[in-house]
Design a protein around this motif. Structure first.
Motif, PDB file in Angstrom:
ATOM      1  N   GLN A 258       7.871 -19.231  15.543  1.00 55.59           N
ATOM      2  CA  GLN A 258       9.027 -19.379  16.625  1.00 55.59           C
ATOM      3  C   GLN A 258      10.123 -18.177  16.031  1.00 55.59           C
ATOM      4  OE1 GLN A 258      10.061 -21.356  18.907  1.00 55.59           O
ATOM      5  NE2 GLN A 258       7.921 -22.490  18.848  1.00 55.59           N
ATOM      6  N   ASN A 259      10.238 -17.763  14.853  1.00 53.47           N
ATOM      7  CA  ASN A 259      11.091 -16.905  14.256  1.00 53.47           C
ATOM      8  C   ASN A 259      10.620 -15.490  14.398  1.00 53.47           C
ATOM      9  OD1 ASN A 259      12.777 -19.029  13.712  1.00 53.47           O
ATOM     10  ND2 ASN A 259      11.891 -19.212  11.675  1.00 53.47           N
ATOM     11  N   HIS A 260       9.334 -15.218  14.462  1.00 55.70           N
ATOM     12  CA  HIS A 260       8.987 -13.825  14.463  1.00 55.70           C
ATOM     13  C   HIS A 260       8.588 -13.414  15.972  1.00 55.70           C
ATOM     14  CE1 HIS A 260       7.305 -10.458  12.813  1.00 55.70           C
ATOM     15  NE2 HIS A 260       6.226 -10.482  13.288  1.00 55.70           N
ATOM     16  N   PHE A 261       7.995 -14.228  16.620  1.00 59.62           N
ATOM     17  CA  PHE A 261       7.452 -13.680  17.945  1.00 59.62           C
ATOM     18  C   PHE A 261       8.084 -14.273  19.282  1.00 59.62           C
ATOM     19  CE2 PHE A 261       3.633 -14.085  14.969  1.00 59.62           C
ATOM     20  CZ  PHE A 261       2.996 -12.656  15.344  1.00 59.62           C
ATOM     21  N   SER A 262       8.407 -13.341  20.060  1.00 60.29           N
ATOM     22  CA  SER A 262       9.053 -13.851  21.337  1.00 60.29           C
ATOM     23  C   SER A 262       8.040 -14.915  22.069  1.00 60.29           C
ATOM     24  CB  SER A 262       8.960 -12.629  22.343  1.00 60.29           C
ATOM     25  OG  SER A 262       7.905 -12.443  22.667  1.00 60.29           O
ATOM     26  N   ALA A 263       8.457 -15.463  22.827  1.00 61.15           N
ATOM     27  CA  ALA A 263       7.876 -16.735  23.663  1.00 61.15           C
ATOM     28  C   ALA A 263       6.585 -16.230  24.338  1.00 61.15           C
ATOM     29  CB  ALA A 263       8.657 -17.340  24.575  1.00 61.15           C
ATOM     30  N   LYS A 264       6.615 -14.758  24.920  1.00 57.07           N
ATOM     31  CA  LYS A 264       5.730 -13.935  25.722  1.00 57.07           C
ATOM     32  C   LYS A 264       4.560 -13.835  24.610  1.00 57.07           C
ATOM     33  CE  LYS A 264       4.660 -10.426  28.596  1.00 57.07           C
ATOM     34  NZ  LYS A 264       5.105  -9.204  29.197  1.00 57.07           N
ATOM     35  N   SER A 265       4.953 -13.366  23.480  1.00 60.38           N
ATOM     36  CA  SER A 265       3.848 -12.854  22.483  1.00 60.38           C
ATOM     37  C   SER A 265       3.355 -14.121  21.887  1.00 60.38           C
ATOM     38  CB  SER A 265       4.683 -12.081  21.387  1.00 60.38           C
ATOM     39  OG  SER A 265       5.079 -10.814  21.792  1.00 60.38           O
ATOM     40  N   ARG A 266       3.934 -15.175  21.838  1.00 61.29           N
ATOM     41  CA  ARG A 266       3.077 -16.416  21.198  1.00 61.29           C
ATOM     42  C   ARG A 266       2.171 -16.856  22.205  1.00 61.29           C
ATOM     43  NH1 ARG A 266       8.359 -18.141  19.841  1.00 61.29           N
ATOM     44  NH2 ARG A 266       8.486 -19.613  21.521  1.00 61.29           N
ATOM     45  N   SER A 267       2.680 -16.990  23.539  1.00 57.40           N
ATOM     46  CA  SER A 267       1.756 -17.429  24.473  1.00 57.40           C
ATOM     47  C   SER A 267       0.506 -16.400  24.591  1.00 57.40           C
ATOM     48  CB  SER A 267       2.306 -17.325  25.870  1.00 57.40           C
ATOM     49  OG  SER A 267       1.476 -17.843  26.785  1.00 57.40           O
TER      50      SER A 267
ATOM     51  N   GLU B 222      -0.423  -0.954   1.346  1.00 57.11           N
ATOM     52  CA  GLU B 222      -0.040   0.294   1.845  1.00 57.11           C
ATOM     53  C   GLU B 222      -0.505   0.713   3.278  1.00 57.11           C
ATOM     54  OE1 GLU B 222      -1.451   3.004  -1.066  1.00 57.11           O
ATOM     55  OE2 GLU B 222      -0.413   2.089  -2.833  1.00 57.11           O
ATOM     56  N   GLY B 223       0.180   1.403   3.996  1.00 57.95           N
ATOM     57  CA  GLY B 223      -0.068   2.023   5.262  1.00 57.95           C
ATOM     58  C   GLY B 223       0.429   1.382   6.575  1.00 57.95           C
ATOM     59  N   GLU B 224       0.368   2.115   7.452  1.00 61.04           N
ATOM     60  CA  GLU B 224       0.807   1.819   8.959  1.00 61.04           C
ATOM     61  C   GLU B 224      -0.233   1.302   9.588  1.00 61.04           C
ATOM     62  OE1 GLU B 224       3.186   1.088  10.970  1.00 61.04           O
ATOM     63  OE2 GLU B 224       4.365   2.988  10.307  1.00 61.04           O
ATOM     64  N   GLY B 225       0.174   0.703  10.674  1.00 59.75           N
ATOM     65  CA  GLY B 225      -1.015   0.017  11.566  1.00 59.75           C
ATOM     66  C   GLY B 225      -0.066  -0.941  12.724  1.00 59.75           C
ATOM     67  N   ASP B 226      -0.765  -1.019  13.727  1.00 58.34           N
ATOM     68  CA  ASP B 226      -0.348  -1.849  14.859  1.00 58.34           C
ATOM     69  C   ASP B 226      -0.643  -3.379  14.404  1.00 58.34           C
ATOM     70  OD1 ASP B 226       0.175   0.459  16.435  1.00 58.34           O
ATOM     71  OD2 ASP B 226      -1.553   0.205  17.554  1.00 58.34           O
ATOM     72  N   HIS B 227      -1.696  -3.358  13.755  1.00 61.41           N
ATOM     73  CA  HIS B 227      -1.934  -5.090  13.394  1.00 61.41           C
ATOM     74  C   HIS B 227      -0.933  -5.356  12.369  1.00 61.41           C
ATOM     75  CE1 HIS B 227      -4.918  -8.100  12.112  1.00 61.41           C
ATOM     76  NE2 HIS B 227      -4.325  -7.872  11.016  1.00 61.41           N
ATOM     77  N   LYS B 228      -0.569  -4.572  11.514  1.00 63.11           N
ATOM     78  CA  LYS B 228       0.409  -4.910  10.482  1.00 63.11           C
ATOM     79  C   LYS B 228       1.862  -5.233  10.974  1.00 63.11           C
ATOM     80  CE  LYS B 228      -2.071  -2.481   7.025  1.00 63.11           C
ATOM     81  NZ  LYS B 228      -1.814  -1.398   5.857  1.00 63.11           N
ATOM     82  N   ARG B 229       2.322  -4.141  11.743  1.00 65.92           N
ATOM     83  CA  ARG B 229       3.492  -4.496  12.648  1.00 65.92           C
ATOM     84  C   ARG B 229       3.526  -5.476  13.377  1.00 65.92           C
ATOM     85  NH1 ARG B 229       2.981   1.178  13.403  1.00 65.92           N
ATOM     86  NH2 ARG B 229       1.900   0.828  15.468  1.00 65.92           N
ATOM     87  N   LEU B 230       2.461  -6.045  13.966  1.00 62.91           N
ATOM     88  CA  LEU B 230       2.511  -7.062  14.673  1.00 62.91           C
ATOM     89  C   LEU B 230       2.952  -8.596  13.804  1.00 62.91           C
ATOM     90  CD1 LEU B 230       1.832  -8.758  17.508  1.00 62.91           C
ATOM     91  CD2 LEU B 230      -0.365  -8.829  16.721  1.00 62.91           C
ATOM     92  N   PHE B 231       2.160  -8.688  12.899  1.00 66.07           N
ATOM     93  CA  PHE B 231       2.272 -10.131  12.198  1.00 66.07           C
ATOM     94  C   PHE B 231       3.367  -9.707  10.997  1.00 66.07           C
ATOM     95  CE2 PHE B 231      -1.918 -10.204  13.858  1.00 66.07           C
ATOM     96  CZ  PHE B 231      -2.008 -11.666  14.147  1.00 66.07           C
ATOM     97  N   ALA B 232       3.814  -8.775  10.437  1.00 67.26           N
ATOM     98  CA  ALA B 232       4.712  -8.368   9.387  1.00 67.26           C
ATOM     99  C   ALA B 232       6.145  -9.226   9.703  1.00 67.26           C
ATOM    100  CB  ALA B 232       5.009  -7.076   8.786  1.00 67.26           C
ATOM    101  N   THR B 233       6.603  -9.784   8.529  1.00 69.67           N
ATOM    102  CA  THR B 233       8.079 -10.102   8.896  1.00 69.67           C
ATOM    103  C   THR B 233       8.795  -9.126   7.885  1.00 69.67           C
ATOM    104  OG1 THR B 233       7.730 -11.745   6.509  1.00 69.67           O
ATOM    105  CG2 THR B 233       7.532 -12.765   8.817  1.00 69.67           C
ATOM    106  N   ASN B 234       8.325  -8.445   7.009  1.00 75.99           N
ATOM    107  CA  ASN B 234       9.097  -7.515   5.997  1.00 75.99           C
ATOM    108  C   ASN B 234       8.420  -6.194   6.132  1.00 75.99           C
ATOM    109  OD1 ASN B 234       9.577 -10.514   5.141  1.00 75.99           O
ATOM    110  ND2 ASN B 234      10.934  -9.517   3.953  1.00 75.99           N
ATOM    111  N   ARG B 235       9.220  -5.408   5.922  1.00 74.88           N
ATOM    112  CA  ARG B 235       8.792  -3.743   5.845  1.00 74.88           C
ATOM    113  C   ARG B 235       9.618  -2.989   4.633  1.00 74.88           C
ATOM    114  NH1 ARG B 235       9.684   1.332   7.416  1.00 74.88           N
ATOM    115  NH2 ARG B 235       8.176   2.616   8.565  1.00 74.88           N
ATOM    116  N   ARG B 236       8.989  -2.107   4.011  1.00 71.41           N
ATOM    117  CA  ARG B 236       9.813  -1.438   2.986  1.00 71.41           C
ATOM    118  C   ARG B 236       9.167  -0.019   3.088  1.00 71.41           C
ATOM    119  NH1 ARG B 236      11.928  -3.363  -2.971  1.00 71.41           N
ATOM    120  NH2 ARG B 236      13.564  -1.704  -3.162  1.00 71.41           N
ATOM    121  N   GLU B 237      10.045   1.050   2.882  1.00 68.97           N
ATOM    122  CA  GLU B 237       9.317   2.433   2.849  1.00 68.97           C
ATOM    123  C   GLU B 237       9.286   2.673   1.481  1.00 68.97           C
ATOM    124  OE1 GLU B 237       8.775   5.806   4.834  1.00 68.97           O
ATOM    125  OE2 GLU B 237       9.284   3.993   5.550  1.00 68.97           O
TER     126      GLU B 237
END
Length: 286
Positions: free
Chosen positions: A77-86, A222-237
């Motif tokens: 609920q907090n991380h994904f939009s209704a469309k993404s959840r669906s 470590e590392g970038e990726g669409d999969h990680k960006r999709l599910f992650a709640t936190n990010r740090r450089e």
């Protein structure tokens, strides 16, 4: 062509310190250091002289993670939009639709499950391009099996699988380390790419980890990726930083490393300009 030897002390912050954006104190050692996944500021330079030592930033990358506090439903609920959840729910349901010959999910975490899990995961790993071309597949030696069993006995290991009938098609190996479950080894059978195995398995694995309520974090490392960006709640450089005494040997090694990096970057740009890189990636994955 050459492999110079350096005597360095290796330091890496804990997953919790990185993902919670906690301040990480600088190591007290005075000699040569290798700092892995070290938190960076936006203005951190590639080179810096400080206290008679050269700070050399060789890599910069994000570190992604999922905060496991609360429930899986609250996370969705907090991380994904209704469309993404669906969309994601529909993708998971479609993949697991038994009436349509779909996939079966299996979660392992007990010591007696280790051997069967590793055999099934190895069957998937040997079909991935990571193992066939990069020799970066799941380890198969006895020491790794014993380590996994010890982790399971301590309640510090979870293994996840997707099956199609009697054939394993995707795996995720997740040990507990320094307060976080780690995204350590994973892979999927390329013949099942249309099932979105990686996304489906990650969804189901997180659901189990939220339910288990054992650690505060899931660390994508470590590392970038669409999969990680999709599910992650936190990010740090973060970055990899070498700290070396100023001298002819250190300066020569750093200079040669920068020269090789520049050559590699130039070849990559040339390949991208000619469309070679995209075709090569597709060929490698096949």
């Amino acid at each position: 062509m050459a492999r110079p030897r350096l005597k360095v002390v290796v330091r890496e912050p804990s997953s919790e310190a990185i993902l919670s954006n906690r301040e990480v104190p600088f190591p007290p050692e005075s000699g040569a250091l290798l700092l892995r996944s070290w938190p960076l500021e936006a203005e951190t330079p590639r080179f810096r002289l400080e206290g008679g030592r050269l700070h050399y930033l060789t890599q910069r990358y994000p570190r992604y993670g999922v905060a496991l506090g609360g429930t899986f439903e609250a996370y969705l609920q907090n991380h994904f939009s209704a469309k993404s959840r669906s969309t994601l729910r529909r993708k998971v349901r479609a993949a697991l639709d038994a009436e349509q010959g779909g996939l079966r999910f299996q979660c392992c975490h007990r010591p007696e499950e280790v051997d069967d899990y590793l055999r099934a995961a190895a069957m998937v790993s040997e079909r991935t391009y990571q193992e066939r071309l990069l020799d970066a597949g799941l380890p198969r030696d006895e020491a790794f099996r014993q380590t996994t069993r010890a982790l399971a006995e301590a309640g510090r290991w979870w293994g996840f699988l997707l099956w199609h009938g009697q054939r394993p098609v995707s795996y995720l190996y997740t040990p507990w380390q320094e307060g976080a479950w780690r995204y350590a080894w994973l892979g999927y059978d390329p013949e099942y790419a249309r099932w979105s195995c990686g996304t489906v398995l990650q969804w189901l694995a997180l659901e189990e980890l939220f339910r288990g309520n054992v650690a505060d974090w899931f660390d994508f490392t470590e590392g970038e990726g669409d999969h990680k960006r999709l599910f992650a709640t936190n990010r740090r450089e973060c970055g990899t930083v070498w700290i070396l005494p100023v001298g002819m040997r250190s300066m020569t090694l750093v200079g040669l490393h920068r020269l090789l990096e520049g050559l590699s970057s130039g070849l990559k740009r040339l390949a991208a300009w000619g469309g070679v890189a995209a075709r090569l990636r597709r060929w490698v994955r096949r």
